[in-house]
Design a protein around this motif. Structure first.
Motif, PDB file in Angstrom:
ATOM      1  N   SER A 211       0.831  -1.210   0.000  1.00  0.00           N
ATOM      2  CA  SER A 211       0.000   0.000   0.000  1.00  0.00           C
ATOM      3  C   SER A 211       0.863   1.257   0.000  1.00  0.00           C
ATOM      4  O   SER A 211       0.538   2.258  -0.651  1.00  0.00           O
ATOM      5  CB  SER A 211      -0.934  -0.005   1.218  1.00  0.00           C
ATOM      6  OG  SER A 211      -1.833  -1.095   1.165  1.00  0.00           O
ATOM      7  N   ARG A 216      -0.827   4.820  -1.649  1.00  0.00           N
ATOM      8  CA  ARG A 216      -2.175   4.977  -1.106  1.00  0.00           C
ATOM      9  C   ARG A 216      -2.109   5.886   0.128  1.00  0.00           C
ATOM     10  O   ARG A 216      -1.242   5.728   0.992  1.00  0.00           O
ATOM     11  CB  ARG A 216      -2.783   3.623  -0.723  1.00  0.00           C
ATOM     12  CG  ARG A 216      -2.954   2.644  -1.870  1.00  0.00           C
ATOM     13  CD  ARG A 216      -3.957   3.155  -2.901  1.00  0.00           C
ATOM     14  NE  ARG A 216      -3.361   4.153  -3.806  1.00  0.00           N
ATOM     15  CZ  ARG A 216      -4.067   4.958  -4.596  1.00  0.00           C
ATOM     16  NH1 ARG A 216      -5.389   4.895  -4.589  1.00  0.00           N
ATOM     17  NH2 ARG A 216      -3.454   5.817  -5.391  1.00  0.00           N
ATOM     18  N   HIS A 368      -7.566   6.747   1.347  1.00  0.00           N
ATOM     19  CA  HIS A 368      -7.727   5.407   0.773  1.00  0.00           C
ATOM     20  C   HIS A 368      -7.862   4.323   1.839  1.00  0.00           C
ATOM     21  O   HIS A 368      -8.663   3.401   1.690  1.00  0.00           O
ATOM     22  CB  HIS A 368      -6.528   5.076  -0.130  1.00  0.00           C
ATOM     23  CG  HIS A 368      -6.327   6.039  -1.237  1.00  0.00           C
ATOM     24  ND1 HIS A 368      -5.134   6.687  -1.483  1.00  0.00           N
ATOM     25  CD2 HIS A 368      -7.193   6.506  -2.171  1.00  0.00           C
ATOM     26  CE1 HIS A 368      -5.260   7.487  -2.523  1.00  0.00           C
ATOM     27  NE2 HIS A 368      -6.500   7.404  -2.959  1.00  0.00           N
ATOM     28  N   GLU A 391     -10.828   0.017   3.671  1.00  0.00           N
ATOM     29  CA  GLU A 391     -10.635   0.712   2.397  1.00  0.00           C
ATOM     30  C   GLU A 391     -11.799   1.675   2.210  1.00  0.00           C
ATOM     31  O   GLU A 391     -12.966   1.261   2.271  1.00  0.00           O
ATOM     32  CB  GLU A 391     -10.603  -0.285   1.234  1.00  0.00           C
ATOM     33  CG  GLU A 391     -10.538   0.391  -0.126  1.00  0.00           C
ATOM     34  CD  GLU A 391     -10.833  -0.549  -1.285  1.00  0.00           C
ATOM     35  OE1 GLU A 391     -10.720  -0.113  -2.439  1.00  0.00           O
ATOM     36  OE2 GLU A 391     -11.184  -1.733  -1.033  1.00  0.00           O
ATOM     37  N   THR A 393     -14.250   3.588   0.042  1.00  0.00           N
ATOM     38  CA  THR A 393     -14.716   3.280  -1.323  1.00  0.00           C
ATOM     39  C   THR A 393     -15.583   4.364  -1.945  1.00  0.00           C
ATOM     40  O   THR A 393     -16.157   4.163  -3.012  1.00  0.00           O
ATOM     41  CB  THR A 393     -15.501   1.958  -1.307  1.00  0.00           C
ATOM     42  OG1 THR A 393     -16.580   2.053  -0.374  1.00  0.00           O
ATOM     43  CG2 THR A 393     -14.597   0.797  -0.920  1.00  0.00           C
ATOM     44  N   PRO A 422     -10.037  -6.443  -1.597  1.00  0.00           N
ATOM     45  CA  PRO A 422     -10.164  -5.020  -1.919  1.00  0.00           C
ATOM     46  C   PRO A 422     -10.920  -4.806  -3.219  1.00  0.00           C
ATOM     47  O   PRO A 422     -11.164  -5.747  -3.988  1.00  0.00           O
ATOM     48  CB  PRO A 422      -8.717  -4.555  -2.045  1.00  0.00           C
ATOM     49  CG  PRO A 422      -7.952  -5.789  -2.400  1.00  0.00           C
ATOM     50  CD  PRO A 422      -8.648  -6.909  -1.705  1.00  0.00           C
ATOM     51  N   LEU A 426      -8.143  -0.905  -6.204  1.00  0.00           N
ATOM     52  CA  LEU A 426      -7.067  -1.064  -5.232  1.00  0.00           C
ATOM     53  C   LEU A 426      -6.304  -2.354  -5.485  1.00  0.00           C
ATOM     54  O   LEU A 426      -5.066  -2.376  -5.388  1.00  0.00           O
ATOM     55  CB  LEU A 426      -7.631  -1.057  -3.807  1.00  0.00           C
ATOM     56  CG  LEU A 426      -6.612  -1.287  -2.677  1.00  0.00           C
ATOM     57  CD1 LEU A 426      -5.503  -0.245  -2.716  1.00  0.00           C
ATOM     58  CD2 LEU A 426      -7.306  -1.286  -1.315  1.00  0.00           C
ATOM     59  N   ARG A 429      -3.675  -1.863  -8.138  1.00  0.00           N
ATOM     60  CA  ARG A 429      -2.508  -1.107  -7.679  1.00  0.00           C
ATOM     61  C   ARG A 429      -1.645  -1.962  -6.759  1.00  0.00           C
ATOM     62  O   ARG A 429      -0.410  -1.886  -6.790  1.00  0.00           O
ATOM     63  CB  ARG A 429      -2.949   0.167  -6.972  1.00  0.00           C
ATOM     64  CG  ARG A 429      -3.659   1.164  -7.873  1.00  0.00           C
ATOM     65  CD  ARG A 429      -3.780   2.514  -7.210  1.00  0.00           C
ATOM     66  NE  ARG A 429      -2.477   3.167  -7.116  1.00  0.00           N
ATOM     67  CZ  ARG A 429      -2.193   4.348  -7.652  1.00  0.00           C
ATOM     68  NH1 ARG A 429      -3.104   4.993  -8.359  1.00  0.00           N
ATOM     69  NH2 ARG A 429      -0.999   4.883  -7.490  1.00  0.00           N
TER      70      ARG A 429
END
Length: 452
Positions: A211, A216, A368, A391, A393, A422, A426, A429
């Motif tokens: 992360s 993030r 995030h 997370e 959203t 996730p 996400l 990533r």
């Protein structure tokens, strides 16, 4: 509650104060005569003068009370600590097992060992006035600007030489002076060490590392003394060594600019007023909000705030929505479910045109991940661990931020275990940053996640 072990020898603190005064006068005379030394040489010279003065005092005391060689050494150590370190408080700072030091007046000292034990210890001064003078000495030698501790400035926050955080109060606390010192026993841990300590599982370790690499925006939240700063330090070690980022703190505790790894850190520390006011403003004061505003113009890839607890929350949230990502901060909250309202509360305290709705919108658009730390003080020990990872959203019901609980406690496990995969955005990533998404198939598992 039992007393800490007493020193092996009885120390005459009155003699220690007299010898300190005498050595200080000798060093001042040498300074005025142009024979001043600095740094290690000054300390070495002081040790020589102290040893000489202690020997003279011991010879004079022999007739009434013989002084052993061990007693002379202990007295010399106390005098040196009074001159260059934290005086009678130093022995507790030198104990690496001590997590917190609570001083409720000069003669009531308690040591919190972090494992459930709180031990009554010996006094650090012979009077509250001597305790206040000790605090003033620490403030003068802290290198943090002009910080006073008096009737006019009865509150003091300070960073000690070893990185410990000191908070002192006088005058507003009745007849006694109160001092709290928070230690940083886990100063150099990375995420691997945090996993070894049981704060995170191997799966969560990999997730948090990915992360950070995936840039993030992350907020580390928890109650006081839950390990937020320790986890934040560990996360910083996932930022590439050559990346240019800034740290903003009330007192330096992250030490990213001195960790021997990062080479492009811009460390910024807030500064308290010297107690005077000019044009209605506290003279010499530099707030986190002011530092945040300047940091946004320093061409930094990320901004890291040691602790958000005031109006700087508005600038922090603007940084989350305006930058490329990867910003980190900590914040106090009693549970993960009050995080959004806590941010909104800080927005409202900042005044201006800020509102609860604006706070919720900026959370939804810029934040995030929320990582929540919990503390378990049962069974005679203290355990700190991540219990939830959310997370964010987007905007949910009633305009509040919506979230997905990626990690959370299970029926028989209070620590965070995989709960829900996730979002696709996400997940992409994370995978691009090297995270193995198959770890989320181990839903509800801690032991298998750490390979134990």
């Amino acid at each position: 509650m039992r007393s800490a072990a007493l020193p092996q020898v009885q120390i005459d603190y009155g003699a220690a104060r007299e010898i300190k005064k005498r050595v200080s006068e000798q060093m001042l005379a040498e300074y005025k005569a142009g024979r001043a030394l600095s740094g290690a040489a000054s300390e070495q010279r002081a040790r020589a003068l102290i040893n000489e003065a202690v020997t003279v005092w011991a010879d004079a005391a022999q007739a009434d009370r013989p002084v052993s060689r061990q007693g002379e050494q202990a007295l010399a150590t106390v005098v040196f600590d009074m001159l260059f370190r934290a005086g009678r408080l130093q022995r507790y700072l030198d104990d690496t097992a001590v997590e917190n030091i609570f001083i409720n007046g000069h003669d009531e000292v308690h040591l919190d060992y972090g494992d459930g034990r709180v031990v009554r210890a010996d006094p650090v001064a012979d009077s509250d006035e001597e305790l206040r003078e000790l605090v003033r000495d620490l403030a003068r030698t802290s290198g943090q600007g002009e910080r006073t501790f008096s009737t006019g400035s009865p509150l003091l926050a300070l960073r000690l030489a070893d990185g410990s955080r000191l908070q002192a109060m006088t005058e507003v606390t009745g007849e006694r002076t109160y001092v709290t010192i928070r230690r940083h026993r886990v100063q150099h841990a990375d995420l691997t060490e945090m996993a070894r300590l049981g704060a995170v599982s191997a799966a969560l370790q990999d997730f948090l590392a990915a992360s950070v690499r995936a840039e993030r925006n992350m907020m580390i939240v928890g109650e006081q003394n839950s390990g937020k700063t320790s986890l934040l330090r560990a996360l910083l070690k996932e930022i590439p060594a050559e990346e240019r980022f800034g740290t903003l703190e009330t007192e330096f505790e992250l030490w990213a600019h001195k960790n021997g790894y990062h080479r492009q850190v811009v460390p910024m520390e807030a500064r308290e007023s010297n107690g005077e006011r000019v044009d209605g403003r506290a003279a010499g004061e530099i707030t986190l909000l002011e530092l945040m505003q300047r940091a946004l113009r320093m061409s930094l890839t990320r901004i890291v705030v040691g602790e958000v607890r005031g109006p700087e929350i508005t600038a922090m949230m603007q940084a989350l929505t305006n930058g490329r990502g990867g910003n980190l901060c900590t914040m106090h909250a009693s549970s993960p479910h009050v995080v959004f309202d806590r941010i909104a509360e800080l927005y409202l305290l900042a005044q201006g045109n800020f509102s609860e709705q604006l706070a919720y919108r900026q959370i939804a658009n810029g934040l995030h991940l929320v990582v929540f730390l919990s503390v378990d003080r049962s069974a005679g020990r203290t355990r700190r661990y991540v219990s939830h990872v959310w997370e964010i959203t987007g905007v949910g019901e009633g305009g509040r931020p919506a979230y997905n609980e990626l990690f959370g406690p299970a029926r028989d496990e209070a620590r965070a275990v995989p709960r829900t995969p996730p979002s696709p955005a996400l997940a992409q990533r994370l995978e691009e940053s090297g995270f193995d998404m198959s770890l989320f198939r181990q839903v509800g598992a801690w032991r298998s996640a750490v390979g134990a």
